[in-house]
Motif scaffolding. Structure first.
Motif, PDB file in Angstrom:
ATOM      1  N   GLU A 757      -9.581  -1.534  11.869  1.00 33.21           N
ATOM      2  CA  GLU A 757      -8.877  -0.372  11.340  1.00 33.21           C
ATOM      3  C   GLU A 757      -9.007   0.781  12.340  1.00 33.21           C
ATOM      4  OE1 GLU A 757      -8.934   0.678   6.987  1.00 33.21           O
ATOM      5  OE2 GLU A 757     -10.099   2.357   7.749  1.00 33.21           O
ATOM      6  N   LYS A 758      -7.894   1.476  12.590  1.00 27.88           N
ATOM      7  CA  LYS A 758      -7.891   2.597  13.550  1.00 27.88           C
ATOM      8  C   LYS A 758      -7.208   3.801  12.895  1.00 27.88           C
ATOM      9  CE  LYS A 758      -9.195   2.476  17.128  1.00 27.88           C
ATOM     10  NZ  LYS A 758     -10.494   2.851  17.724  1.00 27.88           N
ATOM     11  N   ASP A 759      -7.855   4.960  12.980  1.00 28.86           N
ATOM     12  CA  ASP A 759      -7.347   6.194  12.380  1.00 28.86           C
ATOM     13  C   ASP A 759      -6.801   7.101  13.489  1.00 28.86           C
ATOM     14  OD1 ASP A 759      -6.785   8.462  10.959  1.00 28.86           O
ATOM     15  OD2 ASP A 759      -8.745   8.631   9.999  1.00 28.86           O
ATOM     16  N   ARG A 788      -5.280  -2.726  10.622  1.00 27.09           N
ATOM     17  CA  ARG A 788      -4.639  -1.635   9.891  1.00 27.09           C
ATOM     18  C   ARG A 788      -4.675  -0.368  10.729  1.00 27.09           C
ATOM     19  NH1 ARG A 788      -7.381   0.030   5.723  1.00 27.09           N
ATOM     20  NH2 ARG A 788      -5.809   0.235   4.076  1.00 27.09           N
ATOM     21  N   ILE A 789      -3.581   0.373  10.706  1.00 31.66           N
ATOM     22  CA  ILE A 789      -3.465   1.635  11.450  1.00 31.66           C
ATOM     23  C   ILE A 789      -3.210   2.749  10.448  1.00 31.66           C
ATOM     24  CG2 ILE A 789      -2.181   2.909  13.203  1.00 31.66           C
ATOM     25  CD1 ILE A 789      -1.437   0.203  14.444  1.00 31.66           C
ATOM     26  N   LEU A 790      -4.127   3.743  10.400  1.00 31.47           N
ATOM     27  CA  LEU A 790      -3.992   4.895   9.495  1.00 31.47           C
ATOM     28  C   LEU A 790      -3.312   6.037  10.256  1.00 31.47           C
ATOM     29  CD1 LEU A 790      -6.499   3.199   8.423  1.00 31.47           C
ATOM     30  CD2 LEU A 790      -7.229   5.316   7.325  1.00 31.47           C
ATOM     31  N   HIS A 791      -2.064   6.338   9.913  1.00 29.34           N
ATOM     32  CA  HIS A 791      -1.321   7.406  10.600  1.00 29.34           C
ATOM     33  C   HIS A 791      -0.929   8.535   9.651  1.00 29.34           C
ATOM     34  CE1 HIS A 791       1.894   5.154   8.756  1.00 29.34           C
ATOM     35  NE2 HIS A 791       1.649   4.107   9.532  1.00 29.34           N
ATOM     36  N   GLY A 792      -1.126   8.353   8.371  1.00 25.35           N
ATOM     37  CA  GLY A 792      -0.744   9.380   7.404  1.00 25.35           C
ATOM     38  C   GLY A 792       0.747   9.380   7.129  1.00 25.35           C
ATOM     39  N   LYS A 793       1.129  10.134   6.126  1.00 26.55           N
ATOM     40  CA  LYS A 793       2.553  10.191   5.751  1.00 26.55           C
ATOM     41  C   LYS A 793       3.245  11.348   6.440  1.00 26.55           C
ATOM     42  CE  LYS A 793       1.725   7.981   1.272  1.00 26.55           C
ATOM     43  NZ  LYS A 793       1.842   8.092  -0.194  1.00 26.55           N
ATOM     44  N   ARG A 816       3.935  -4.005   8.373  1.00 27.44           N
ATOM     45  CA  ARG A 816       4.467  -3.604   7.067  1.00 27.44           C
ATOM     46  C   ARG A 816       3.638  -2.449   6.517  1.00 27.44           C
ATOM     47  NH1 ARG A 816       1.083  -7.907   6.288  1.00 27.44           N
ATOM     48  NH2 ARG A 816      -0.507  -7.654   4.628  1.00 27.44           N
ATOM     49  N   ASP A 817       4.136  -1.821   5.461  1.00 28.15           N
ATOM     50  CA  ASP A 817       3.376  -0.790   4.754  1.00 28.15           C
ATOM     51  C   ASP A 817       2.240  -1.431   3.973  1.00 28.15           C
ATOM     52  OD1 ASP A 817       4.934   1.215   5.692  1.00 28.15           O
ATOM     53  OD2 ASP A 817       6.177   1.403   3.890  1.00 28.15           O
ATOM     54  N   GLU A 818       1.139  -0.708   3.832  1.00 30.84           N
ATOM     55  CA  GLU A 818       0.041  -1.157   2.990  1.00 30.84           C
ATOM     56  C   GLU A 818       0.479  -1.056   1.519  1.00 30.84           C
ATOM     57  OE1 GLU A 818      -2.306  -2.903   2.002  1.00 30.84           O
ATOM     58  OE2 GLU A 818      -3.849  -2.230   3.412  1.00 30.84           O
ATOM     59  N   HIS A 819      -0.222  -1.812   0.668  1.00 27.00           N
ATOM     60  CA  HIS A 819       0.086  -1.729  -0.750  1.00 27.00           C
ATOM     61  C   HIS A 819      -0.090  -0.288  -1.217  1.00 27.00           C
ATOM     62  CE1 HIS A 819      -0.258  -2.348  -5.120  1.00 27.00           C
ATOM     63  NE2 HIS A 819       0.400  -3.488  -4.915  1.00 27.00           N
ATOM     64  N   ILE A 827      -0.219   3.923   5.837  1.00 27.66           N
ATOM     65  CA  ILE A 827      -0.976   2.923   6.594  1.00 27.66           C
ATOM     66  C   ILE A 827      -0.033   1.787   6.980  1.00 27.66           C
ATOM     67  CG2 ILE A 827      -2.888   1.263   6.529  1.00 27.66           C
ATOM     68  CD1 ILE A 827      -4.238   3.047   4.458  1.00 27.66           C
ATOM     69  N   THR A 828      -0.099   1.352   8.228  1.00 25.63           N
ATOM     70  CA  THR A 828       0.682   0.205   8.700  1.00 25.63           C
ATOM     71  C   THR A 828      -0.245  -0.985   8.893  1.00 25.63           C
ATOM     72  OG1 THR A 828       2.361   1.561   9.787  1.00 25.63           O
ATOM     73  CG2 THR A 828       2.104  -0.698  10.578  1.00 25.63           C
TER      74      THR A 828
END
Length: 834
Positions: A757-759, A788-793, A816-819, A827-828
C-alpha cells in the motif's frame, strides 16, 4: 510599442498605477508614477528592478530608513530664477526640512549599507546637498521655522525694542484693568484681550463711556465692549510701527538669501529629483510587499517561465473576501512560443491572458511581480492585446471588424520580440469562416516567430496548435465530477468547452441534447477526448526519451571514466616496466662480469675448445633469458579494453544518429536490430524490459517463462523479457554492483520490508508519479499480486493522472476502485501480472 492606447484599462494596470500614487509621500513621487512607461532596454529594466528589490528587502528586514518630512520645493526654486524674487519664510522652512531628509538619505548609504544596497547607493551618489545652503539655512531658521533674532543686527535691535514696548504696554494696561475692576466697570474675572492686534480691556457696555479710548469690538450679546484705553494708544502705535519694521527687515533678509541661493539652483533640483525617485522606489517596494512580489531572473531575450504567478488586483480583491487565488504556471520558450488556451466559459482563460499581459507590462515598467523567485522572464520590444469589445458607431466598426483591424496591425508590426495577447480568437462571425481566418492569422504570426497567448473555443485552432511547431495547446482544468472550473492551466493539451456537460447540468432537456449530438456527430464530440489521448501518449514517450537520454549521458561519463583509468594504469605499468628494465640492466652487467671471469678461468685451465664453446652458448642463452624477462611485455590486455570502450562509444554515437525524428514517432529512438536469436530457451540469461535485473531461465512452458532473479523465482510472459548473452549478463551484473546498488538485489530483504500500500495524498502530480513508478517496480521485484494506492478523492485529478500512468505500465494487469466500504474512488487497487 504598446497597443492599444488604453492598455492600462485593458489589463487592469490602471489600478496598479492608482495604488502606487496613493503610496507616494509627495507630488515628486507621484509625478514619477504618472510618467512611468513601458521600457525595452535590458540594462534599464534590470537597474530599476534591483533598486526596488533592495528597498523591498530593507522593508522586510525592518530597517529604519531616514525618509522623514519631504515636500516638493521645485516650484519655489523655479520662481527664484527671476531676479528680485524670494521664498517666503514658510517655503524656506519646507526647503530646509526636505534638504535635511535628503542629507539623511545620503548618509544612510555609507559603510555596510553601501555594500548591502549597491544600486540605491549608486543612485544617491549623483546628488549632494550644498554645504553653504545647509549651513546658511541652519543659521537663519529655528527648529519651528521662525527667523532667528540674530539673522541680522537690525532684526535683533528691532525685536529687542518690540519686546520692551510689549512689556510697557502690558504693564500699563494691566494697571488700567485692575482699576476698572475695582471701579466696577469690568467683571472681576475678566482679563486683557487682543483685538486687531492691539491690547484691549473688556468693559460692561453700560459703562463704556466712563473710560476714554477706542472701541474695537463688542461681544455677541452686546453686553461687553472691548476698549483700547487712550493711555496705551500711543504705545500700541509705536509697537505697530516696530512690527512693520520687523517685516521689512525679514523681507530684506529673505531677498539677500535668495541672491545667495540662486547659484545653487541646479544642484538643488538634482537633490529634489533624487527625493522624488526615492519616494517612487519606496512606493514600488511597499506595493511589492503588499503583493508578495519578487524580482525574477531576467533574461535579455524573449522568454516566459513563471511559477505561481498571480494577477495582482484579482489577488487583492479575493483576499478581501477571504477567498484563495489559484496561481498560474506558464512557460513560453523558443520551441513553444505561442500558447493556445482552450476550456469552458468562465474557466479562467481571459484571466490567464490578462495575467500575462499585466505582469509582463509591470516588469517592463520596473515593478516587481508576484511570481516565485526561481521564475525566469525575458524582454519584449512590443506588447499587443486584443481583448473585449471595440465596436464603434462613429467609426462604423462592428465587434468583428474591430478585431480584424487589430489583427491587421498585429501582422504588420509583429516580430520575433513581440508578445501578442488575443482573447476569444476568431469569434464574432460565422464560426467556420472565422475559424479559418483565425488559423491563417495564427500561421502568419507563427511564421514571423511572434510570441503570444491566445484563447479560443475553435477546434481547428486546437488541432493546428497540436500539429504545428512553435505552437502549444493549453487547457483550463475543469472538474467533471462537480462540473465546476478549477482555474488552473495545464500546458501541453487542449481543453474542452464542455458545452454538452454544462448544458446537461443546467437542465436542458435530454432530447434537445440528443438531437444536437445527432446533428454534430459523435466523432466531433469525441474529438477533444481523442486529442487528449494523443497528447497523453506523446507525453509518455517524451518522458521515456528523456530517461533514455539521461542514461546514455551517464553511460558516456562512465565510459570516459573507465577509459581514463585504463590510460592511467597503462602509464603506471609503463613506469614500472622502465624501472624493471633499469634493474635488469644493472643485473645483466653483474652477470656479464661473472661470465667473463668464468671464461678467463676456463682459458687459464686450458679446457677443451668444445667445452669452451658450450660454456659460451650457455652464457648467451642466459643473456637472452634476462633480456627477454626485462623487456616490455605486450600491453595487449589494456589495449583490448581501451578498444572495447571506444567501440561502445562509437555504437552510442551511431545509436543517436539512428533516432527517428520526434515529429514522426513522438520522439522514440529507433534502435538497430542486431539480435540474431531472440528465442528464449532453458539456461538462457534474460532481463525484464526497462529493468537492469538479470535472471536465468529455469523452464519454458509455451509463452510462460520460469526465471530465477537472484533468490526469487517467478513466471513471466516472454513478451516482457529481453534475451541476453552470457557476457552481457555478466557486464550488467558487474555494472550494477559498481554503482553501489547491490543492496537492491536483496530480494529477501525487500520482501520483508515491502508494503502493498502506498499513500500519495497531498503530493503534486510529478512527485506522485515518481513515487508510484518506484512502488510498481518494487511490486514486480517481490512478486506482489495486488497493491493499493491511496490518492484521495478531491477533484479527481491525481486519481486520473495515476491511472493514465498505470495504463502504460506492462506489469500492470488491471486496476479498479476499492470497495466503497474501504475507501471507494479514493483508493486504486492494482492487479499485477506477475
Amino acid at each position: 510599442m504598446i497597443y492599444p492606447d488604453n492598455f492600462d484599462e485593458k489589463t487592469g494596470f490602471a489600478g496598479i498605477r492608482r495604488m502606487l500614487t496613493e503610496l507616494c509621500m509627495c507630488s515628486l513621487g507621484r509625478h514619477h508614477v504618472e510618467s512611468m512607461s513601458f521600457l525595452a532596454d535590458y540594462d534599464d529594466i534590470e537597474l530599476r528592478l534591483r533598486q526596488t528589490d533592495e528597498y523591498r528587502r530593507m522593508l522586510l528586514f525592518g530597517q529604519e530608513f531616514p525618509l522623514g518630512h519631504i515636500s516638493d520645493a521645485t516650484p519655489w526654486l523655479r520662481k527664484l530664477r527671476v531676479d528680485g524674487t524670494f521664498m517666503e519664510l514658510k517655503e524656506l522652512f519646507e526647503l530646509k526640512r526636505s534638504l535635511d531628509t535628503a542629507r539623511g538619505i545620503m548618509n544612510y548609504f555609507k559603510g555596510k549599507n553601501a555594500e548591502t544596497y549597491p544600486s540605491l547607493t549608486s543612485l544617491v551618489s549623483v546628488a549632494t546637498v550644498p554645504v553653504f545652503v545647509r549651513d546658511r539655512l541652519s543659521a537663519l531658521l529655528t527648529r519651528e521655522g521662525k527667523l532667528k533674532d540674530n539673522a541680522s543686527p537690525e532684526l535683533h535691535s528691532i525685536r529687542k525694542d518690540i519686546s520692551q514696548k510689549q512689556g510697557a504696554v502690558s504693564k500699563r494696561i494691566q494697571s488700567i484693568m485692575k482699576s476698572a475692576q475695582s471701579s466696577g466697570l469690568s467683571d472681576p474675572d475678566a482679563g486683557v484681550a487682543i483685538r486687531d492686534g492691539r491690547l484691549v480691556i473688556p468693559v460692561n457696555a453700560s459703562m463704556k463711556r466712563k473710560i476714554k479710548g477706542f472701541i474695537h469690538d463688542e461681544s455677541a450679546t452686546g453686553k461687553t465692549a472691548y476698549i483700547e484705553p487712550a493711555e496705551v494708544v500711543e504705545l500700541n502705535n509705536e509697537l505697530r510701527e516696530l512690527e512693520y519694521a520687523e517685516k521689512r527687515e525679514i523681507q530684506r533678509i529673505l531677498k539677500e538669501f535668495a541672491d545667495l541661493l540662486r547659484p545653487y539652483l541646479d544642484e538643488l533640483f538634482m537633490v529634489f529629483r533624487l527625493i522624488g525617485l526615492i519616494d517612487f522606489i519606496r512606493a514600488k517596494a511597499l506595493l511589492a510587499v503588499k503583493l508578495e512580489a519578487v524580482k525574477p531572473v531576467l533574461r535579455d531575450a524573449p522568454l516566459l517561465q513563471w511559477k505561481n504567478a498571480f494577477h495582482p488586483t484579482l489577488m487583492l480583491g479575493l483576499k478581501k473576501e477571504n477567498r484563495e487565488t489559484v496561481p498560474l504556471d506558464i512557460e513560453l520558450n523558443d520551441e513553444n512560443r505561442i500558447l493556445v488556451i482552450s476550456g469552458p466559459n468562465a474557466g479562467g482563460k481571459s484571466v490567464c491572458l490578462q495575467t500575462v499581459g499585466m505582469l509582463q507590462y509591470m516588469l517592463q515598467c520596473g515593478l516587481l511581480i508576484p511570481v516565485s523567485e526561481n521564475s525566469e522572464t525575458g524582454i519584449f520590444k512590443s506588447i499587443f492585446i486584443d481583448i473585449g469589445d471595440e465596436q464603434s458607431i462613429e467609426n462604423d466598426l462592428s465587434t468583428y471588424s474591430s478585431h480584424l483591424v487589430n489583427m491587421k496591425l498585429f501582422i504588420r508590426e509583429s516580430g520575433p520580440r513581440t508578445l501578442v495577447l488575443i482573447d476569444e480568437f476568431g469569434t464574432g462571425t460565422e464560426p467556420m469562416l472565422g475559424g479559418s481566418i483565425a488559423e491563417a492569422i495564427l500561421e502568419e504570426l507563427n511564421r514571423k516567430r511572434t510570441w503570444g497567448v491566445i484563447t479560443t473555443h475553435y477546434t481547428n485552432l486546437k488541432h493546428f496548435a497540436a500539429s504545428t511547431r512553435g505552437l502549444m495547446n493549453g487547457a483550463m482544468m475543469y472538474d467533471t465530477g462537480k462540473m465546476e472550473p478549477l482555474f488552473r492551466l495545464e500546458a501541453g493539451k487542449p481543453g474542452s468547452s464542455f458545452a454538452f456537460e454544462i448544458a446537461r447540468k443546467i437542465g436542458l432537456p435530454e432530447e434537445i441534447l440528443q438531437s444536437a449530438t445527432a446533428r454534430v456527430g459523435e466523432d466531433h464530440i469525441d474529438f477533444d477526448r481523442h486529442l487528449k489521448d494523443i497528447i497523453r501518449d506523446k507525453h509518455y514517450w517524451e518522458r521515456k526519451r528523456k530517461s533514455i537520454r539521461q542514461k546514455e549521458k551517464q553511460l558516456e561519463k562512465e565510459l570516459e571514466h573507465y577509459g581514463s583509468q585504463l590510460e592511467d594504469w597503462k602509464k603506471e605499468k609503463k613506469d614500472i616496466l622502465e624501472k624493471a628494465r633499469e634493474e635488469a640492466r644493472q643485473l645483466l652487467e653483474g652477470v656479464n662480469k661473472k661470465i667473463e671471469n668464468t671464461i678467463r678461468e676456463i682459458r687459464e685451465s686450458q679446457a677443451e675448445k668444445e667445452r669452451t664453446r658450450e660454456a659460451r652458448k650457455d652464457v648467451d642463452r642466459l643473456k637472452r633469458r634476462i633480456e627477454k624477462g626485462a623487456g616490455a611485455p605486450a600491453d595487449s590486455e589494456i589495449d583490448r579494453k581501451l578498444e572495447n570502450l571506444r567501440a561502445k562509444k562509437e555504437r552510442l554515437i551511431k545509436k543517436k544518429e539512428q533516432e527517428v525524428a520526434p515529429g514522426d514517432t513522438g520522439g522514440i529512438h529507433a534502435l538497430p536490430d542486431t539480435a540474431k536469436d531472440t528465442v528464449i530457451r532453458k539456461g538462457d540469461y534474460v532481463k525484464l524490459f526497462g529493468r537492469d535485473i538479470t535472471g536465468e531461465v529455469l523452464d519454458v512452458n509455451g509463452r510462460s517463462i520460469m526465471v530465477a532473479f537472484g533468490n526469487m523465482t517467478t513466471t513471466v510472459k516472454d513478451s516482457k523479457l529481453e534475451k541476453l548473452s552470457r557476457s552481457e549478463a555478466k557486464k550488467l551484473e558487474k555494472g550494477t554492483v559498481a554503482t553501489g546498488s547491490a543492496a537492491s538485489f536483496n530480494i529477501r530483504e525487500r520482501k520483508l520490508n515491502f508494503r502493498a500500500e502506498k499513500d500519495v495524498r497531498g503530493m503534486r502530480a510529478d512527485e506522485a508519479l515518481d513515487v508510484i513508478s518506484s512502488f510498481i517496480d518494487d511490486a514486480v521485484m517481490v512478486g506482489a499480486g495486488e497493491v493499493r494506492i491511496l490518492h484521495g478523492k478531491g477533484n479527481g485529478i491525481l486519481r486520473q493522472i495515476i491511472r493514465e500512468y498505470l495504463a502504460t505500465v506492462p506489469p500492470v494487469k488491471s486496476f479498479r476502485d476499492e470497495h466503497v466500504k474501504f475507501g471507494g474512488s479514493g483508493i486504486t487497487v492494482v492487479e499485477m501480472d506477475n
